[in-house]
Design an enzyme around this catalytic site. Structure first.
Site, PDB file in Angstrom:
ATOM      1  N   LYS A  93     -10.210   0.288  -2.783  1.00 50.49           N
ATOM      2  CA  LYS A  93     -10.175   0.064  -1.340  1.00 50.49           C
ATOM      3  C   LYS A  93     -10.468   1.344  -0.587  1.00 50.49           C
ATOM      4  O   LYS A  93      -9.613   2.224  -0.482  1.00 50.49           O
ATOM      5  CB  LYS A  93      -8.791  -0.476  -0.935  1.00 50.49           C
ATOM      6  N   LYS A 124      -6.845   3.358  -3.604  1.00 50.26           N
ATOM      7  CA  LYS A 124      -7.283   3.354  -2.211  1.00 50.26           C
ATOM      8  C   LYS A 124      -7.494   4.781  -1.751  1.00 50.26           C
ATOM      9  O   LYS A 124      -6.707   5.664  -2.086  1.00 50.26           O
ATOM     10  CB  LYS A 124      -6.189   2.648  -1.386  1.00 50.26           C
ATOM     11  N   ASP A 163       0.866  -1.181   0.000  1.00 52.43           N
ATOM     12  CA  ASP A 163       0.000   0.000   0.000  1.00 52.43           C
ATOM     13  C   ASP A 163       0.899   1.226   0.000  1.00 52.43           C
ATOM     14  O   ASP A 163       1.531   1.540   1.016  1.00 52.43           O
ATOM     15  CB  ASP A 163      -0.902   0.006   1.242  1.00 52.43           C
TER      16      ASP A 163
END
Lengths: 320, 478
Positions: A256, A220, A156
């Site tokens: 996400k 995300k 991430d």
């Protein structure tokens, strides 16, 4: 749109040829009307999900959770406990699905990997000088390589919001492509925009396309470390972006939302957004995740309620 | 929609509403039979189930009701505005308290989704009564001079598409300004007006101030023609509106008409596409398109036509049609068999004239009156589906090349009720909006209503304004 996908994919290749082509492309994306976007997100939030649909949604949501601990105080013990919970979230009911992943700082990847060994639970790591991202690229890349070497299945990364807000899109693009390369062939890359800091919906749409053009496997919303994290509206917007990107290029990218999703009710609203915006192709944990820690226990309590007809209470789910 | 995430049915309970097997006319504070004893049945459009048997007003009943209203007018108009306001506030609060009951009732009788009655109709009904309650003691400051006088007895005829909301639009300003009312609801949707009669009693409204006469067109005609009616307010079809205009011509009656429309929804190439698609859907599929200000003509800049149509078709495929009492239903039933056949015949005409028809895959329930959301592409101004008001879930898609052409096409209609503009460019919104001959122009949104905002038409869409300060004028001697 889907009819001329190959031609469009070819056309998008040249988008990042130079700073100016990239800027022109991003600024040529359709605008976002904030009032309309929020109204649509709110109206999807009024869908009434009950009985079998609710049971399905709760299990689906559990399987999409990236169970996360991102504290300065994280210890091997804490991470091991988290891993055990990810593998078997509800020890009283073996039919409960595992979560998608555990998400930890890079130095905890090896510990997390051990904790979930033998299960399908992935290990995600917030490399790239999380959460501010204010470090040299070489430092970020080293961070990523360390995490991947320790066994991380997913990285991430945070984008350089400063560069983005300064209009330096090429710098952000180059960083993402470099990190993607450092992920190698094994780790999937989630690109975090920190939507609360990007502030406008137009920026979020541009960031989404920028991330996808640069090779993100997931986009995300946020780190969970700022005031405004995932909202129904910004997630809806990103779902529209991945839907349109696939229509143009044939490439599917995951989404996400992270931070601030605490209740089953909220999680189900997000699943409705996925269902009615991007569509059912995104309705599994390869393409949609929840970045959350406290959400899981509420999902488990709701699941117990559906199974038994009674509310149990916080002492009937684990505190890890 | 076949899906891995199939929503379970989520029906709103209908036990909250208690529908009696029969209802009378509401005259002078009492429910009473029709003078000639006639009755008619009201059915639920989604199931064809008979809901109740209703007394059918005739000429003699109209006369009785107008006399009752005339008698009540003396005392009602003499009340201080602040006293009338108390009644209106009380009505508004009762509407709020009973809103779930009324929403279910309206959905049963009209066929529209509970989502709309619950989230749009009922909140607006209460808001209208609150808003005009606020005006009742401030009429001196409305811009019509000191002590503007009420007109007397208002004869009001309302349609079936928003039964309770249209009642609120008519009754709230009439009562606030000191008039008394005889209202005829549509024959297919009389129930919410009769429940409103009960609310008037609950609020202690003096007898005769509000009278409700369910019935057919003949009762409406008798009401409009009654010599002791001072003001006529009508919402409905243009054909009936013209008939009313002929009837009242040469009399001293004041009249407002809110009639049909063929609203243009203009999408420029720099529009926020995803929100424009939502606006288009809301513009034409809200209340199954049975909205006089529906955005039934989509004018798309040719350069984005294909892209927008792809998005729109994909979006229509997610619309959920079915049981209107299900909280997840987006599209409910068509109000009546008659309306369904009218929609069907116009759509067949569109096909015969060469427009291309498209609907998403969509199962229609077996009983009841249903029509799948429908798009017509390759439509030109010469097609019937671009000119006639269809009053159903049918969207005609046309294209334009320049802003001037968009304006010319948008205005090229006998109607002029509503229009929409979609663009991210603020200066273009202002420039285009000023050139559109329509009573309401929405920019980057559609079908938004508010009691403070006047509503009404140009050309064959009627005259007069309802809502806002402007709405007071129609009920005052100015």
């Amino acid at each position: 749109m889907p009819t001329n996908a190959p031609a469009a994919a070819h056309a998008l290749k040249d988008v990042a040829a130079s700073d100016s082509t990239l800027r022109r492309f991003l600024h040529g994306l359709p605008g976002v009307d904030a009032v309309g976007l929020e109204a649509r997100a709110a109206s999807l939030g009024t869908r009434s999900i009950k009985t079998t649909a609710k049971a399905y949604a709760i299990d689906l949501a559990i399987s999409m959770v990236d169970l996360t601990t991102l504290e300065g105080a994280d210890t091997p013990g804490k991470v091991r406990a988290l891993g055990a919970k990810a593998v078997r979230p509800d020890p009283t009911d073996r039919t409960t699905p595992s979560t998608a992943a555990v998400c930890v700082y890079p130095d905890m990847v090896a510990t997390a990997k051990e904790a979930v060994a033998g299960s399908a639970v992935k290990v995600a790591s917030v490399a790239t000088a999380f959460p501010a991202g204010r470090a040299a690229l070489s430092v970020k890349l080293a961070d990523v390589r360390d995490a991947v070497a320790a066994g991380a299945d997913e990285i991430d990364m945070v984008i350089d919001r400063g560069a983005f807000l300064a209009g330096n899109y090429m710098k952000v693009y180059d960083e993402i492509t470099a990190v993607k390369e450092a992920c190698g062939t094994t780790a999937r890359l989630k690109v975090i925009f920190e939507t609360g800091e990007l502030s406008t919906y137009d920026n979020i749409r541009r960031a989404s396309w920028l991330g996808m053009l640069a090779g993100a496997d997931f986009i995300k919303t946020s780190t969970g470390k700022v005031a405004v994290n995932a909202t129904p509206a910004n997630t809806l917007l990103m779902l529209e972006a991945v839907r349109d990107f696939r229509a143009q290029t044939g490439i599917q990218v995951g989404v996400k939302p992270a931070g601030g999703i605490r209740t089953s009710k909220d999680a189900i609203k997000f699943l409705v957004l996925v269902n009615e915006t991007a569509g059912e192709d995104w309705l599994d944990n390869h393409w949609f995740r929840f970045g959350a820690s406290s959400l899981l226990n509420d999902l488990l309590m709701q699941r117990q309620k559906l199974a038994t007809g009674r509310y149990s209470g916080p002492d009937y789910v684990t505190v890890d | 929609m076949a899906s891995v995430f199939a929503y379970a049915p989520a029906p709103e309970s209908r036990s909250i509403v208690d529908i009696a097997p029969s209802y009378g006319l509401f005259i002078d504070g009492e429910f009473t039979d029709a003078a000639d004893g006639k009755v008619f049945k009201t059915v639920s459009p989604s199931s064809e189930e008979v809901l109740s048997e209703i007394a059918q007003a005739g000429e003699a009943d109209v006369d009785r009701a107008v006399k009752a209203a005339r008698k009540a007018f003396e005392k009602w108009s003499a009340l201080p505005g602040s006293e009338r306001a108390k009644y209106l506030f009380r009505i508004a609060r009762i509407v709020q308290e009973r809103s779930r009951e009324l929403a279910v009732l309206e959905t049963l009788d009209n066929g529209k989704p509970i989502k709309e009655t619950r989230d749009a109709d009922l909140p607006l009904v209460a808001a209208h009564f609150f808003y005009y309650a606020g005006w009742a003691d401030k009429l001196d400051h409305a811009g019509y001079g000191p002590n503007p006088a009420p007109l007397g007895v208002a004869g009001q005829v309302i349609p079936w598409n928003f039964p309770l909301l249209m009642l609120a639009w008519k009754i709230a300003p009439a009562l606030a300004t000191g008039n008394t009312v005889v209202l005829k609801p549509a024959e297919t949707t009389p129930l919410s007006a009769l429940f409103f009669a009960d609310i008037c009693r609950q609020a202690g409204l003096p007898k005769g101030v509000v009278n409700i006469l369910p019935g057919y067109g003949d009762a409406g005609a008798a009401l409009v023609a009654h010599p002791d009616v001072n003001k006529v307010a009508f919402t409905g079809s243009t054909a009936v509106g013209k008939e009313i205009a002929r009837t009242v011509a040469g009399t001293r009656k004041k009249v407002t008409l809110e009639l049909g429309g063929k609203g243009a929804n203009i999408v420029f190439d720099d529009a926020p596409i995803d929100q424009a698609v939502e606006g288009i859907v809301n513009g034409i599929f809200f209340n199954q398109g049975q909205v006089c200000c529906a955005g039934s003509r989509l004018l798309v800049q040719e350069s984005i036509h294909d892209e927008l149509l792809d998005s729109l078709k994909r979006r229509l495929s997610t619309l959920r049609l079915g049981d209107p009492l299900d909280k997840n239903t987006d599209i409910g039933a068509i109000n009546s068999e008659e309306q369904l056949s009218r929609i069907t015949s116009l759509v067949e005409r569109g096909e015969a004239e060469g427009a291309e028809r498209w609907s998403p895959a969509c199962d229609l329930p077996e009983s009841g009156y249903w029509f799948a959301p429908t798009l017509f592409t390759n439509v030109t101004q010469a097609h019937t589906v671009a000119r006639d008001e269809i009053f159903g879930p049918v969207l005609s898609v046309l294209t334009f090349r320049t802003p001037d052409e968009a304006v010319a096409k948008a205005n090229n209609t006998p109607y002029g009720l509503s229009a929409g503009i979609w663009t991210e460019k603020g200066s273009r919104i202002l420039a285009v909006a000023n050139k559109l001959r329509a009573g309401v122009v929405w920019s980057n949104t559609f079908n938004k209503f508010d009691p403070t905002s006047p509503f009404g038409g140009y050309k064959e869409s009627g005259f007069g304004r309802e809502g806002g300060r402007h709405g007071l004028e129609a009920y005052l001697d100015v």
